[in-house]
Design a protein around this motif. Sequence first.
Motif, PDB file in Angstrom:
ATOM      1  N   GLU A  46      -7.943   5.148   2.551  1.00  0.00           N
ATOM      2  CA  GLU A  46      -6.671   5.272   1.906  1.00  0.00           C
ATOM      3  C   GLU A  46      -6.814   5.075   0.587  1.00  0.00           C
ATOM      4  OE1 GLU A  46      -4.280   4.054   6.158  1.00  0.00           O
ATOM      5  OE2 GLU A  46      -5.067   2.723   4.812  1.00  0.00           O
ATOM      6  N   VAL A  47      -7.403   4.182   0.182  1.00  0.00           N
ATOM      7  CA  VAL A  47      -7.563   3.415  -1.179  1.00  0.00           C
ATOM      8  C   VAL A  47      -9.034   3.485  -1.709  1.00  0.00           C
ATOM      9  CG1 VAL A  47      -5.426   2.297  -0.918  1.00  0.00           C
ATOM     10  CG2 VAL A  47      -7.604   1.070  -0.531  1.00  0.00           C
ATOM     11  N   PHE A  61      -5.826  -1.917  -3.544  1.00  0.00           N
ATOM     12  CA  PHE A  61      -4.753  -2.810  -2.630  1.00  0.00           C
ATOM     13  C   PHE A  61      -4.969  -4.295  -2.820  1.00  0.00           C
ATOM     14  CE2 PHE A  61      -4.202  -4.935   1.781  1.00  0.00           C
ATOM     15  CZ  PHE A  61      -2.881  -4.787   1.718  1.00  0.00           C
ATOM     16  N   LEU A 108      -9.187   1.025   5.537  1.00  0.00           N
ATOM     17  CA  LEU A 108      -8.783   1.003   3.974  1.00  0.00           C
ATOM     18  C   LEU A 108      -9.480   2.072   3.144  1.00  0.00           C
ATOM     19  CD1 LEU A 108      -8.024  -2.723   2.991  1.00  0.00           C
ATOM     20  CD2 LEU A 108      -6.187  -0.772   2.872  1.00  0.00           C
ATOM     21  N   GLN A 168       0.803  -1.326   0.055  1.00  0.00           N
ATOM     22  CA  GLN A 168       0.121  -0.044  -0.114  1.00  0.00           C
ATOM     23  C   GLN A 168       0.928   1.343   0.087  1.00  0.00           C
ATOM     24  OE1 GLN A 168      -2.907   0.204   2.957  1.00  0.00           O
ATOM     25  NE2 GLN A 168      -3.555   2.255   2.649  1.00  0.00           N
ATOM     26  N   HIS A 209      -5.937  -6.459   7.321  1.00  0.00           N
ATOM     27  CA  HIS A 209      -6.347  -5.560   6.441  1.00  0.00           C
ATOM     28  C   HIS A 209      -8.041  -5.893   5.999  1.00  0.00           C
ATOM     29  CE1 HIS A 209      -2.262  -4.527   6.146  1.00  0.00           C
ATOM     30  NE2 HIS A 209      -2.789  -3.284   5.622  1.00  0.00           N
TER      31      HIS A 209
END
Length: 334
Positions: free
Chosen positions: A239-240, A202, A236, A185, A227
């Motif tokens: 972030e993504v 990811f 997550l 990541q 995760h």
Amino acid sequence: MTTISPLVIAHRGASGYRPEHTRSAYELAFALGADAVEPDIVATKDGVLVLRHENEISGTTDVAAHAEFASRKTTKVIDGVSLTGWFTEDFTWDELSTLRAMERIPLLRQSSSSFDRSEGILRLVDLLAIIDAATVATGRPLVLVAEIKHATYFETIGLPLDQLFAEVVRGWATPTNLVVESFEQSVLMKIRARGVPGKLVFLAEHKGVPADLVAASGNKARSYADHLGQAGLTRLRTEVDGVSVSRKLMLRLDLGKNAIGVTDIVARSHAAGLLVFCWTLRAENKFLAKNNRVRGEARDYGNWRREFELIIASGVDGVFADQPDLAVAARAGR
């Protein structure tokens, strides 16, 4: 990005029919109806991004037959795994361009292996031109799903893949034609910081720990399972844009390894606000759940349609496929 769901992503091109990462594999993928193609991206000694499954290339090129490169054979530890062979980062692009591509699994894909040595290695910039030409030829919006490989390792040897990638796609990438994915990541965050448009995904294995986190935190590193727990998915999402999971995380198998349904990974990821991709759909008996295999050889096609349709019916947003035409057919027949 196309609104067709799920997105059919040709895994390293139409790699069920041609040696992976070759021009013919990518061109055939689009001719067979793929919405996107997925290259694995590594670097040469002189910082050229090339398309290979791994930076160790003895299984996908004829490098072992080149006497002039015999002394380049070596052993390295890549992401904690000891590998012996020839590595892209020990060659310049001019040297790599003399090699020819080979089928990676010739015993399973004998037809594809008949194309061995007919084509050379591609650079990322070559694939961008192929996508542009196919977009014009098909009249469809086509997508690059770029996998950045071994970013932490390459960083340690002075080849920052995030920087090299940003330089190549600058002026080409848009919010709709690019997805960038990685098992690490941290490189995704660096690519975003460089202003590269597109979505970040990811990649998650069914077991193990991301290499970048091991490098940073040792035995305290968060696993892939961490995760993909509910707290991990919620984190997550900040972030993504999505996660891409192995079939082993998608299929619900009984003790006999028969597919009896799908897990809740799609529902949980969607609830967290994430896209979900699944890799990799393959038609051969070797790769199917046991109840989807037919009598014959490992290389023979099994009941791929049943397995493909089961995964597609989960609501997944994208599927990687070695035979993209079969994934397109399964999507149409859902």
